[in-house]
Design a protein around this motif. Sequence first.
Motif, PDB file in Angstrom:
ATOM      1  N   TYR A  44       0.848  -1.196   0.000  1.00  0.00           N
ATOM      2  CA  TYR A  44       0.000   0.000   0.000  1.00  0.00           C
ATOM      3  C   TYR A  44       0.879   1.240   0.000  1.00  0.00           C
ATOM      4  CZ  TYR A  44      -3.698  -3.232   1.107  1.00  0.00           C
ATOM      5  OH  TYR A  44      -4.591  -4.275   1.050  1.00  0.00           O
ATOM      6  N   GLU A  45       0.687   2.094  -0.990  1.00  0.00           N
ATOM      7  CA  GLU A  45       1.508   3.300  -1.106  1.00  0.00           C
ATOM      8  C   GLU A  45       0.620   4.534  -1.235  1.00  0.00           C
ATOM      9  OE1 GLU A  45       4.694   4.512  -0.898  1.00  0.00           O
ATOM     10  OE2 GLU A  45       3.844   6.397  -1.586  1.00  0.00           O
ATOM     11  N   LEU A  46       0.971   5.521  -0.440  1.00  0.00           N
ATOM     12  CA  LEU A  46       0.247   6.792  -0.406  1.00  0.00           C
ATOM     13  C   LEU A  46       0.249   7.531  -1.748  1.00  0.00           C
ATOM     14  CD1 LEU A  46      -0.701   9.471   1.167  1.00  0.00           C
ATOM     15  CD2 LEU A  46       1.677   9.718   1.792  1.00  0.00           C
ATOM     16  N   LEU A  63      21.594   8.636  -4.085  1.00  0.00           N
ATOM     17  CA  LEU A  63      22.038   8.141  -2.787  1.00  0.00           C
ATOM     18  C   LEU A  63      23.296   7.310  -2.957  1.00  0.00           C
ATOM     19  CD1 LEU A  63      18.653   6.963  -2.964  1.00  0.00           C
ATOM     20  CD2 LEU A  63      19.080   7.591  -0.596  1.00  0.00           C
ATOM     21  N   ALA A  64      24.045   7.208  -1.856  1.00  0.00           N
ATOM     22  CA  ALA A  64      25.231   6.359  -1.858  1.00  0.00           C
ATOM     23  C   ALA A  64      24.840   4.977  -1.347  1.00  0.00           C
ATOM     24  CB  ALA A  64      26.315   6.964  -0.969  1.00  0.00           C
ATOM     25  N   LEU A  65      25.062   3.983  -2.195  1.00  0.00           N
ATOM     26  CA  LEU A  65      24.735   2.601  -1.853  1.00  0.00           C
ATOM     27  C   LEU A  65      26.032   1.871  -1.556  1.00  0.00           C
ATOM     28  CD1 LEU A  65      22.213   0.618  -1.941  1.00  0.00           C
ATOM     29  CD2 LEU A  65      23.005   0.007  -4.200  1.00  0.00           C
ATOM     30  N   GLY A 118      20.365   6.641  -8.513  1.00  0.00           N
ATOM     31  CA  GLY A 118      19.213   7.538  -8.496  1.00  0.00           C
ATOM     32  C   GLY A 118      18.093   6.945  -7.651  1.00  0.00           C
ATOM     33  N   ARG A 119      17.508   7.764  -6.785  1.00  0.00           N
ATOM     34  CA  ARG A 119      16.421   7.274  -5.926  1.00  0.00           C
ATOM     35  C   ARG A 119      15.234   6.808  -6.766  1.00  0.00           C
ATOM     36  NH1 ARG A 119      14.568   8.087  -0.597  1.00  0.00           N
ATOM     37  NH2 ARG A 119      16.212   9.577  -0.141  1.00  0.00           N
ATOM     38  N   ARG A 120      14.898   7.612  -7.762  1.00  0.00           N
ATOM     39  CA  ARG A 120      13.736   7.276  -8.577  1.00  0.00           C
ATOM     40  C   ARG A 120      13.958   5.987  -9.353  1.00  0.00           C
ATOM     41  NH1 ARG A 120      10.047  11.009 -12.571  1.00  0.00           N
ATOM     42  NH2 ARG A 120       8.687   9.272 -13.152  1.00  0.00           N
ATOM     43  N   GLY A 313      13.085  -0.048   8.270  1.00  0.00           N
ATOM     44  CA  GLY A 313      13.564   1.126   7.527  1.00  0.00           C
ATOM     45  C   GLY A 313      13.460   2.392   8.365  1.00  0.00           C
ATOM     46  N   ASP A 314      13.253   3.529   7.683  1.00  0.00           N
ATOM     47  CA  ASP A 314      13.175   4.810   8.389  1.00  0.00           C
ATOM     48  C   ASP A 314      12.065   4.833   9.427  1.00  0.00           C
ATOM     49  OD1 ASP A 314      15.262   5.726   6.866  1.00  0.00           O
ATOM     50  OD2 ASP A 314      14.256   7.564   6.198  1.00  0.00           O
ATOM     51  N   ALA A 315      11.012   4.059   9.217  1.00  0.00           N
ATOM     52  CA  ALA A 315       9.920   4.014  10.187  1.00  0.00           C
ATOM     53  C   ALA A 315      10.454   3.589  11.554  1.00  0.00           C
ATOM     54  CB  ALA A 315       8.836   3.048   9.718  1.00  0.00           C
TER      55      ALA A 315
HETATM   56  P1  FAD Z   1      10.881   6.273   2.498  1.00  0.00           P
HETATM   57  O1  FAD Z   1      11.864   6.250   1.401  1.00  0.00           O
HETATM   58  O2  FAD Z   1      10.569   7.560   3.174  1.00  0.00           O
HETATM   59  O3  FAD Z   1       9.530   5.626   1.955  1.00  0.00           O
HETATM   60  C1  FAD Z   1       8.342   5.634   2.702  1.00  0.00           C
HETATM   61  C2  FAD Z   1       7.162   5.449   1.758  1.00  0.00           C
HETATM   62  O4  FAD Z   1       5.990   5.315   2.535  1.00  0.00           O
HETATM   63  C3  FAD Z   1       6.957   6.632   0.823  1.00  0.00           C
HETATM   64  O5  FAD Z   1       6.825   6.159  -0.486  1.00  0.00           O
HETATM   65  C4  FAD Z   1       5.690   7.279   1.346  1.00  0.00           C
HETATM   66  O6  FAD Z   1       4.937   7.890   0.315  1.00  0.00           O
HETATM   67  C5  FAD Z   1       4.970   6.095   1.959  1.00  0.00           C
HETATM   68  N1  FAD Z   1       4.039   6.471   3.037  1.00  0.00           N
HETATM   69  C6  FAD Z   1       4.244   7.358   4.034  1.00  0.00           C
HETATM   70  N2  FAD Z   1       3.173   7.431   4.839  1.00  0.00           N
HETATM   71  C7  FAD Z   1       2.252   6.555   4.344  1.00  0.00           C
HETATM   72  C8  FAD Z   1       0.926   6.196   4.738  1.00  0.00           C
HETATM   73  N3  FAD Z   1       0.329   6.747   5.794  1.00  0.00           N
HETATM   74  N4  FAD Z   1       0.277   5.265   3.994  1.00  0.00           N
HETATM   75  C9  FAD Z   1       0.865   4.702   2.920  1.00  0.00           C
HETATM   76  N5  FAD Z   1       2.110   5.020   2.495  1.00  0.00           N
HETATM   77  C10 FAD Z   1       2.801   5.933   3.195  1.00  0.00           C
HETATM   78  N6  FAD Z   1      20.667   6.673   2.672  1.00  0.00           N
HETATM   79  C11 FAD Z   1      21.730   6.006   2.176  1.00  0.00           C
HETATM   80  O7  FAD Z   1      21.871   4.803   2.394  1.00  0.00           O
HETATM   81  N7  FAD Z   1      22.681   6.647   1.412  1.00  0.00           N
HETATM   82  C12 FAD Z   1      22.602   7.987   1.155  1.00  0.00           C
HETATM   83  O8  FAD Z   1      23.475   8.533   0.460  1.00  0.00           O
HETATM   84  C13 FAD Z   1      21.507   8.730   1.693  1.00  0.00           C
HETATM   85  N8  FAD Z   1      21.411  10.056   1.472  1.00  0.00           N
HETATM   86  C14 FAD Z   1      20.361  10.748   2.011  1.00  0.00           C
HETATM   87  C15 FAD Z   1      20.296  12.129   1.815  1.00  0.00           C
HETATM   88  C16 FAD Z   1      19.268  12.867   2.354  1.00  0.00           C
HETATM   89  C17 FAD Z   1      19.226  14.358   2.152  1.00  0.00           C
HETATM   90  C18 FAD Z   1      18.252  12.205   3.105  1.00  0.00           C
HETATM   91  C19 FAD Z   1      17.115  12.985   3.709  1.00  0.00           C
HETATM   92  C20 FAD Z   1      18.317  10.830   3.298  1.00  0.00           C
HETATM   93  C21 FAD Z   1      19.359  10.090   2.755  1.00  0.00           C
HETATM   94  N9  FAD Z   1      19.452   8.696   2.950  1.00  0.00           N
HETATM   95  C22 FAD Z   1      20.530   8.013   2.453  1.00  0.00           C
HETATM   96  C23 FAD Z   1      18.422   7.955   3.738  1.00  0.00           C
HETATM   97  C24 FAD Z   1      17.360   7.331   2.845  1.00  0.00           C
HETATM   98  O9  FAD Z   1      16.751   8.317   2.056  1.00  0.00           O
HETATM   99  C25 FAD Z   1      16.309   6.650   3.708  1.00  0.00           C
HETATM  100  O10 FAD Z   1      16.905   5.881   4.718  1.00  0.00           O
HETATM  101  C26 FAD Z   1      15.408   5.745   2.865  1.00  0.00           C
HETATM  102  O11 FAD Z   1      14.708   6.494   1.901  1.00  0.00           O
HETATM  103  C27 FAD Z   1      14.419   5.010   3.762  1.00  0.00           C
HETATM  104  O12 FAD Z   1      13.519   4.264   2.986  1.00  0.00           O
HETATM  105  P2  FAD Z   1      12.089   3.889   3.531  1.00  0.00           P
HETATM  106  O13 FAD Z   1      11.468   3.074   2.471  1.00  0.00           O
HETATM  107  O14 FAD Z   1      12.203   3.347   4.910  1.00  0.00           O
HETATM  108  O15 FAD Z   1      11.336   5.284   3.688  1.00  0.00           O
END
Ligand code: FAD
Length: 451
Positions: A44-46, A63-65, A118-120, A313-315
Amino acid sequence: METITGANGCDGFPKIKVAIVGGGLVGTLSACYFAKRGHEVHLYELRPDIRELEHVPGRSINLALSVRGRAALKEVGLEEQLVQRHGIPMYARMIHELDGSTRSIPYGKKDQCIYSVGRRFLNESLLTAAEKYPNVHCHFNQKLVSANLKQGQMTFERQPSKEIEQVEAQLVVGADGAFSSVRKQMMKQPLCDFSQTYIPHGYLELCIPALSDGTHAMPKNYLHIWPRGRFMMIALPNQDASWTVTLFMPFDEFGKLDTPQRLLAFFKEHFPDAVPLIGEEKLVSDFFACKPSPLVSVKCGPYNIGDTALIIGDAAHAMVPFYGQGMNAGFEDCRLLDAVLLKHKFDVGPALKEFSTTRRPDAEAICGLAMYNYVEMRDLVNRKSFLIRKKVDSLLHSLMPNLWIPLYTSVTFSHMPYAQCIKNKEWQDKVRHTKQNQHDYLINKRQFYRS
Ligand code: FAD
Ligand code: EGO
């Protein structure tokens, strides 16, 4: 309960219905892992499907991997395509001095590098990879608004119509990022810890365009760093020969740069060599086109509720980006979670419990290290000490590759648990501080390791 048959090494194990909330980097990779084991996965994605968008709003363009992220991609067969073929290797950091001179220090042996991706591209490829499994179902424009995690019940609000939908699953995986809704639901439970910290710095992304002949305007295979104490700037290369430049600076300093004149004067004072590369006009238009974004660090726990919910993850562990490890740690979560589920033969309760208790100290360690790096880079009075430290570390490492592992190396190029990386560093600090005993210390340590 149905059982899986197939060549995934988990024949006869229970097959469950998993709802993954968040289709970012970590949610999509996690979907691949659960799908590989034959589970029924609903993602499920927002946001809408980013593959159909022209422009994706949001954070960091590249990002750096490093090793941890790559290992996790490899286990679902994506490392080769995403990293080796698409990533741009960075074999060294290149430090830009105020006078425009540069020096570089390699990350390690010849082939040791981190990759700019690239993130995208990563997110789209992971979505496509997840959807290739017939047992993965993606639901876009679905925002989690509430949940009863003990019952595995979720309420989604369809965007933009706000239509409400109720969904149930045996396991809810929250991979919905730093401002996680799943975590918010979890933290309503007793005995759940949570803390978040915003740092005074924000970040803003700029761009160094490709040269007219289609090549990179700076040496390509480097992570470029402009360390200026309170201001820091980095640049990572893109496939299209442009660079994504990230400026880190306190919000109040951003606030002072309120006219094109002040902005240009600031850049000419602190980053003079970058101005012609970006171009004055582009610098002004890109800078004022967007606001600086905040940076947050989150620690919480436990990561699970019984056998019905988990955050990854970030959560679970958002961190400041000064170690380049956020995504890598999140990808490592996916790999470790899969391993622990396999170990417990998909007995979800004990597996989640083990994941939460073993992962939390390591996640908190990398959050702490990232914050430590922020403080260190910000406060370094004499920027030369950066170079000296890196040089001394890399010399000691080359002399004693198995004994002296610099912190950045253990974090970035090894699978050593993050908490162990800190222990390893504490030992090195001790060695550094007892210089006269240094020799004895190393000999003792070596004998210790050999015995
Ligand atoms: P996210 O990428 O934030 O994905 C969360 C997803 O959940 C999103 O798609 C969002 O739309 C969705 N979502 C949110 N709320 C809801 C909801 N209520 N219902 C449904 N969907 C929802 N990491 C590295 O390893 N190397 C790097 O070089 C690096 N550089 C960075 C530079 C910057 C400036 C920043 C800010 C971060 C960087 N990071 C880097 C960290 C990296 O971006 C994150 O750790 C990573 O994106 C985490 O992934 P995630 O899937 O946990 O969260
Ligand atoms: C003294 C000074 C000791 C992210 C500085 C150690 C981080 C820290 C943000 C780099 C590389 C990937 C990054 C090094 C140190 C990414 C990273 C480093 C930045 C900023 C970053 C290095 C995206 C810290 N890795 N790193 O050693 O090259 O050293 F500069 Cl601001």
